[in-house]
Enzyme design. Structure first.
Site, PDB file in Angstrom:
ATOM      1  N   LEU A 180     114.619  96.745 -10.578  1.00 32.63           N
ATOM      2  CA  LEU A 180     115.208  95.687  -9.762  1.00 32.63           C
ATOM      3  C   LEU A 180     114.941  95.897  -8.276  1.00 32.63           C
ATOM      4  CD1 LEU A 180     118.688  95.383 -11.523  1.00 32.63           C
ATOM      5  CD2 LEU A 180     116.681  93.924 -11.849  1.00 32.63           C
TER       6      LEU A 180
ATOM      7  N   GLY B  96     114.740 101.832  -2.948  1.00 30.91           N
ATOM      8  CA  GLY B  96     115.191 102.103  -1.585  1.00 30.91           C
ATOM      9  C   GLY B  96     114.711 103.446  -1.087  1.00 30.91           C
ATOM     10  N   ALA B  97     115.310 103.870   0.026  1.00 28.29           N
ATOM     11  CA  ALA B  97     114.894 105.128   0.654  1.00 28.29           C
ATOM     12  C   ALA B  97     115.217 106.337  -0.218  1.00 28.29           C
ATOM     13  CB  ALA B  97     115.576 105.265   2.010  1.00 28.29           C
TER      14      ALA B  97
ATOM     15  N   VAL C  37     116.405 101.312  -8.615  1.00 23.54           N
ATOM     16  CA  VAL C  37     117.444 100.646  -9.392  1.00 23.54           C
ATOM     17  C   VAL C  37     116.797  99.830 -10.506  1.00 23.54           C
ATOM     18  CG1 VAL C  37     119.390  99.046  -9.327  1.00 23.54           C
ATOM     19  CG2 VAL C  37     118.934 100.518  -7.353  1.00 23.54           C
TER      20      VAL C  37
ATOM     21  N   LYS D 186     121.163 103.215 -11.149  1.00 17.91           N
ATOM     22  CA  LYS D 186     120.530 103.764  -9.949  1.00 17.91           C
ATOM     23  C   LYS D 186     120.094 105.197 -10.257  1.00 17.91           C
ATOM     24  CE  LYS D 186     121.454 103.953  -4.967  1.00 17.91           C
ATOM     25  NZ  LYS D 186     122.468 103.618  -3.937  1.00 17.91           N
TER      26      LYS D 186
ATOM     27  N   ASP E  73     126.597 101.912   7.049  1.00 18.28           N
ATOM     28  CA  ASP E  73     125.276 101.283   6.942  1.00 18.28           C
ATOM     29  C   ASP E  73     125.402  99.836   6.465  1.00 18.28           C
ATOM     30  OD1 ASP E  73     122.497 101.229   7.229  1.00 18.28           O
ATOM     31  OD2 ASP E  73     122.143 101.877   5.173  1.00 18.28           O
TER      32      ASP E  73
ATOM     33  N   LYS F 269     124.697  96.138   6.444  1.00 16.35           N
ATOM     34  CA  LYS F 269     123.591  95.275   6.850  1.00 16.35           C
ATOM     35  C   LYS F 269     123.377  94.254   5.743  1.00 16.35           C
ATOM     36  CE  LYS F 269     120.331  98.816   5.199  1.00 16.35           C
ATOM     37  NZ  LYS F 269     119.211  99.713   5.592  1.00 16.35           N
TER      38      LYS F 269
ATOM     39  N   ASN G  45     122.542  95.140   2.109  1.00 16.41           N
ATOM     40  CA  ASN G  45     123.554  95.884   1.362  1.00 16.41           C
ATOM     41  C   ASN G  45     124.722  94.986   0.969  1.00 16.41           C
ATOM     42  OD1 ASN G  45     122.128  98.238   1.409  1.00 16.41           O
ATOM     43  ND2 ASN G  45     123.203  99.110   3.156  1.00 16.41           N
TER      44      ASN G  45
ATOM     45  N   ASP H  89     125.591 100.193  -1.837  1.00 15.71           N
ATOM     46  CA  ASP H  89     124.884 101.308  -1.195  1.00 15.71           C
ATOM     47  C   ASP H  89     125.791 102.148  -0.281  1.00 15.71           C
ATOM     48  OD1 ASP H  89     123.040 103.109  -0.296  1.00 15.71           O
ATOM     49  OD2 ASP H  89     121.511 101.612   0.176  1.00 15.71           O
TER      50      ASP H  89
ATOM     51  N   THR I 111     121.297 102.000  10.275  1.00 13.29           N
ATOM     52  CA  THR I 111     120.096 101.222  10.567  1.00 13.29           C
ATOM     53  C   THR I 111     120.215 100.732  12.003  1.00 13.29           C
ATOM     54  OG1 THR I 111     119.971 100.543   8.248  1.00 13.29           O
ATOM     55  CG2 THR I 111     118.700  99.250   9.836  1.00 13.29           C
TER      56      THR I 111
END
Length: 344
Positions: free
Chosen positions: A24, A27-28, A32, A47, A136, A138, A141, A157, A176
């Site tokens: 799906l 990320g860093a 997922v 995840k 975080d 944003k 997320n 997240d 971020t």
């Protein structure tokens, strides 16, 4: 095998209970996937994290999500730990990212933006009441639970989040850049009020389609953030209500102790829907579409660059690709952390 993390399943394997499906997202820190619980028609997301490489991130997210239960926070069902990986079985949210939803809907007004902000603030108020700071927040997320008209927006997240102890301050530089509060850049101790600053930036973008501290370079952007140097530019903000601007001003307060709290924000007339306009904001939708496309391009570019750095090979066309896009938009998708230091 002894468990590295508290509250996880070590004596049974993820594959004994679930069928792994399509990817799906990536990320860093993790990938997922969609998964199905065996013997049922129930679908979840899972995840996957390398537990040795990202031990601190995994421990933080597992520890926090196991103690949270709220309709605006993605739910963690259970965690399986193997010798190499951690499988976090999470609620499957299918409604897409916050900005994707805005782009695809036919009508978008201040009233719609206020509903999204209310969901976000409600979630943050719950986190703060339970001693959790997200750090975080944003748009990427924030995901809708499904495609229905009145679907809830959920915060996801929690890898950079923090559970506050007796000392309600933190000092790790993380998050971020576009959404980070001034005190984080200045290396000062900070509090949960950094989350409200981030929501202020998101709210600004929701109503205009561009960042409040936009600049030609990251350095200039940091300077603007530190000075809280932003404006409600004409003509983009001319039709936006004063109540919406008032909320943003209270979220983007330079002094953390003067910044509006999540609990107080829930009582703001704009968040309550008492002072919102229902007029379609066509220009904001166009700007958000452009902003979202650039964000995705930079995320894809950074992924390729990361692989190139790992293999010590950087293709010429990728070097050129880094400069694609609006030169006035800084690199806003890179997470900043305090290196290998313990996150506090």
């Amino acid at each position: 095998m002894s468990c590295m993390f508290k509250g996880v399943i070590c004596d049974k394997a993820f594959g004994d209970y679930y069928i792994l499906g399509k990817e799906l997202g990536r990320g860093a820190f993790a990938s997922v996937y969609k998964c199905q619980q065996k013997g049922t028609s129930n679908f979840w997301s899972v995840k996957l994290l390398n537990k040795k490489k990202y031990r601190k991130v995994a421990a933080t997210e597992i520890g926090i999500l196991l103690k949270l239960k709220h309709p605006n926070v993605v739910r963690l069902k259970e965690v399986f730990e193997s010798a190499e990986e951690v499988h976090m079985v999470l609620e499957l949210v299918t409604g897409g990212e916050l900005f994707e939803r805005i782009i695809t809907r036919g009508h978008y007004s201040e009233k719609d933006a206020a509903c999204a902000v209310k969901d976000m603030v409600t979630a943050v108020a719950y986190l703060h009441r339970n001693g959790v700071v997200h750090r975080d927040l944003k748009p990427e997320n924030m995901l809708y639970e499904d495609l229905s008209e009145h679907a809830r927006l959920k915060i996801t997240d929690f890898g950079l989040s923090k559970i506050l102890g007796t000392d309600a301050t933190m000092h790790t530089v993380c998050g971020t850049p576009t959404y980070c509060a001034p005190e984080i850049f200045l290396g000062k101790k900070y509090t949960q009020s950094v989350d409200m600053w981030s929501l202020g930036v998101v709210t600004y973008i929701l109503l205009s389609g561009y960042e409040p501290f936009i600049a030609s370079t990251d350095r200039e952007m940091f300077k603007k953030i530190i000075k809280c140097d932003y404006e409600f530019d004409s003509p983009y903000w001319d039709a936006i209500s004063e109540n919406a601007k008032d909320l943003i001003r209270k979220m983007l307060m330079l002094e953390p102790n003067k910044r509006i709290t999540a609990e107080h924000a829930l009582k703001h007339p704009w968040v309550m829907g008492l002072a919102t306009k229902n007029v379609h904001m066509e220009e904001a939708v166009v700007q958000i579409k452009t902003f979202n496309a650039k964000r995705k391009l930079k995320k894809a570019t950074e992924a390729v660059l990361a692989v190139a750095r790992a293999t010590h090979h950087l293709p010429l066309d990728m070097v050129q690709m880094v400069n694609i896009g609006d030169s006035t938009t800084p690199n806003t998708n890179t997470n900043i952390t305090g290196g290998n230091e313990k996150m506090t």
